[in-house]
Design a protein around this motif. Sequence first.
Motif, short mmCIF file in Angstrom:
data_model
loop_
_atom_site.label_atom_id
_atom_site.label_comp_id
_atom_site.label_asym_id
_atom_site.label_seq_id
_atom_site.Cartn_x
_atom_site.Cartn_y
_atom_site.Cartn_z
N PHE A 120 0.84 -1.20 0.00
CA PHE A 120 0.00 0.00 0.00
C PHE A 120 0.88 1.26 0.00
CE2 PHE A 120 -4.52 -1.05 1.53
CZ PHE A 120 -4.54 -2.22 0.78
N PRO A 121 0.73 2.14 -0.99
CA PRO A 121 1.56 3.34 -1.02
C PRO A 121 1.32 4.26 0.17
CG PRO A 121 -0.18 3.47 -2.67
CD PRO A 121 -0.18 2.06 -2.15
N GLY A 122 0.08 4.33 0.67
CA GLY A 122 -0.18 5.18 1.83
C GLY A 122 0.57 4.71 3.06
N VAL A 123 0.70 3.40 3.24
CA VAL A 123 1.45 2.86 4.36
C VAL A 123 2.94 3.15 4.19
CG1 VAL A 123 2.12 0.73 5.54
CG2 VAL A 123 -0.27 1.12 4.93
N LYS A 124 3.44 2.99 2.97
CA LYS A 124 4.85 3.30 2.71
C LYS A 124 5.14 4.76 3.03
CE LYS A 124 8.44 2.76 -0.77
NZ LYS A 124 8.77 2.20 -2.10
N ALA A 125 4.25 5.66 2.61
CA ALA A 125 4.46 7.09 2.86
C ALA A 125 4.48 7.40 4.36
CB ALA A 125 3.39 7.91 2.16
N ILE A 126 3.61 6.75 5.12
CA ILE A 126 3.56 7.06 6.55
C ILE A 126 4.75 6.44 7.28
CG2 ILE A 126 2.08 5.15 7.31
CD1 ILE A 126 1.95 8.81 8.51
N ILE A 127 5.29 5.31 6.80
CA ILE A 127 6.52 4.76 7.38
C ILE A 127 7.66 5.77 7.22
CG2 ILE A 127 8.31 3.00 7.11
CD1 ILE A 127 6.04 1.02 6.38
N TYR A 128 7.81 6.27 6.00
CA TYR A 128 8.84 7.28 5.76
C TYR A 128 8.58 8.51 6.63
CZ TYR A 128 11.01 5.06 1.64
OH TYR A 128 11.70 4.23 0.79
N HIS A 129 7.31 8.90 6.76
CA HIS A 129 7.03 10.11 7.53
C HIS A 129 7.35 9.93 9.01
CE1 HIS A 129 5.25 13.79 8.92
NE2 HIS A 129 4.60 13.09 9.83
N ARG A 130 7.02 8.78 9.58
CA ARG A 130 7.31 8.58 11.01
C ARG A 130 8.82 8.70 11.25
NH1 ARG A 130 2.32 9.40 13.04
NH2 ARG A 130 0.83 7.76 12.53
N ILE A 131 9.62 8.19 10.34
CA ILE A 131 11.08 8.31 10.46
C ILE A 131 11.50 9.77 10.28
CG2 ILE A 131 13.26 7.71 9.32
CD1 ILE A 131 11.92 4.98 8.63
N ALA A 132 11.01 10.39 9.21
CA ALA A 132 11.41 11.77 8.90
C ALA A 132 10.96 12.74 9.98
CB ALA A 132 10.85 12.18 7.54
N HIS A 133 9.75 12.58 10.48
CA HIS A 133 9.24 13.51 11.50
C HIS A 133 10.08 13.45 12.77
CE1 HIS A 133 6.45 15.91 13.84
NE2 HIS A 133 6.43 14.96 14.75
N THR A 134 10.49 12.25 13.16
CA THR A 134 11.31 12.12 14.36
C THR A 134 12.65 12.82 14.16
OG1 THR A 134 10.24 10.02 14.88
CG2 THR A 134 12.33 10.48 15.98
N LEU A 135 13.27 12.62 13.01
CA LEU A 135 14.55 13.29 12.73
C LEU A 135 14.38 14.79 12.64
CD1 LEU A 135 15.94 10.77 10.11
CD2 LEU A 135 16.88 11.21 12.39
N HIS A 136 13.30 15.26 12.05
CA HIS A 136 13.00 16.69 11.98
C HIS A 136 12.89 17.28 13.38
CE1 HIS A 136 10.42 20.27 11.42
NE2 HIS A 136 10.97 20.36 10.24
N SER A 137 12.18 16.59 14.25
CA SER A 137 11.98 17.07 15.62
C SER A 137 13.28 17.09 16.41
CB SER A 137 10.95 16.20 16.34
OG SER A 137 9.72 16.19 15.65
N LEU A 138 14.18 16.18 16.10
CA LEU A 138 15.44 16.06 16.85
C LEU A 138 16.53 17.00 16.35
CD1 LEU A 138 15.58 12.19 17.30
CD2 LEU A 138 15.18 13.89 19.10
N GLY A 139 16.32 17.64 15.18
CA GLY A 139 17.30 18.62 14.73
C GLY A 139 18.05 18.28 13.47
N ALA A 140 17.45 17.45 12.60
CA ALA A 140 18.07 17.14 11.31
C ALA A 140 17.06 17.42 10.19
CB ALA A 140 18.53 15.69 11.27
N PRO A 141 16.69 18.70 9.99
CA PRO A 141 15.58 19.00 9.05
C PRO A 141 15.90 18.72 7.59
CG PRO A 141 16.62 21.02 9.83
CD PRO A 141 17.18 19.91 10.66
N VAL A 142 17.16 18.86 7.17
CA VAL A 142 17.49 18.62 5.76
C VAL A 142 17.43 17.13 5.46
CG1 VAL A 142 19.25 18.85 3.98
CG2 VAL A 142 18.85 20.73 5.59
N VAL A 143 18.06 16.32 6.30
CA VAL A 143 17.98 14.88 6.13
C VAL A 143 16.52 14.41 6.16
CG1 VAL A 143 18.45 12.71 7.35
CG2 VAL A 143 20.31 14.32 6.91
N ALA A 144 15.75 14.96 7.09
CA ALA A 144 14.33 14.59 7.18
C ALA A 144 13.58 14.95 5.90
CB ALA A 144 13.69 15.29 8.38
N ARG A 145 13.87 16.13 5.35
CA ARG A 145 13.16 16.55 4.14
C ARG A 145 13.54 15.67 2.95
NH1 ARG A 145 10.37 21.33 2.82
NH2 ARG A 145 9.23 20.88 0.90
N ILE A 146 14.79 15.26 2.87
CA ILE A 146 15.20 14.37 1.79
C ILE A 146 14.45 13.04 1.90
CG2 ILE A 146 17.12 13.05 0.81
CD1 ILE A 146 18.96 15.39 1.66
#
Length: 326
Positions: free
Chosen positions: A170-196
């Motif tokens: 399911f593409p929606g599940v794939k997108a949210i897996i990536y988002h859970r990872i990216a959001h955590t990194l964004h919150s911790l102080g790695a916004p560029v890596v998270a955005r990529i």
Amino acid sequence: MNVNVTNNSTIDVAGHSALDGPSVLPWDIEAIVAGLREARRRSLRVASAANRRTPIPSPELLQKVVDRLYASLFPRHAGAVDHSEEGLAFFVGSTLNEALLLLVEQIRREHGFVDPSRRSDGKSPRSADGIVADFASELPDIYTLLETDIRAAYDGDPSARSTEEVLLSFPGVKAIIYHRIAHTLHSLGAPVVARIIAELAHSQTGIDIHPGAEIGGSFFIDHGTGVVIGETVIIGERVRIYQAVTLGAKRFSVDEQGALVKGEPRHPIVEDDVVIYAGATILGRITIGRGSSIGGNVWLTRSVPPLSAVVQAHVRSETFDQGAGI
């Protein structure tokens, strides 16, 4: 100087091909290279990093990070051969260590390349080691959230035959897996890596979720193509949205110099148990009340109370006779 070309021949700067014999190219490669070098030298964007040798974060290596994090979270679905407890523990430990070491290096690259004076918060970044250590400690919580998302997708789609099908396809599940990872990194102080990482998901699924968006558990995106979720969106629990939904900004504030103000809350708040159907566009810092249903192709720029049902206005066709009219 030699230039490689796609047919595996080599062309030198004078325009001679090792395979085809002497020929004259219709461009002056040395002049173009010199012109590009001078353009980069004048660029305000790269001036602050002109004397640095630090490489920039790599989307290709970050894709490897995400792949290995996925394998660490879902080892039975991502290559583990020995499914005993000991075998899975060894697979997860080895795979996760590889992912985290790669991730540390990518965050170091971000910190080395991004000038602290140009960060939106104006602060020096935390150490890459500290960010990744904190990220790793949050992986069990990320997994727990993802389990609720996978279950929501299975429960919310009558075509789904198993949670394994949902997780693997399911593409929606794939997108949210990536988002859970990216959001955590964004919150911790790695916004560029998270955005990529967010853009890797976008390119693969057609679902564009900014890593700053806050999304509660049991979140389901059905079909997903064309979904856009902005940076300051807040989504509650058990929310379901369909393809081509936009949760965006209505307008952008500017400062006295006319530059866009960064980070202001400008996207919708979606409370618990809301359903948003295909093609709906919801703009601005408005609130969609708990338990509401937003119909397909609705354009909404105002808050609605809990338990609302918002649909498109119906076009009414009437005929008038015997002198009747408007």
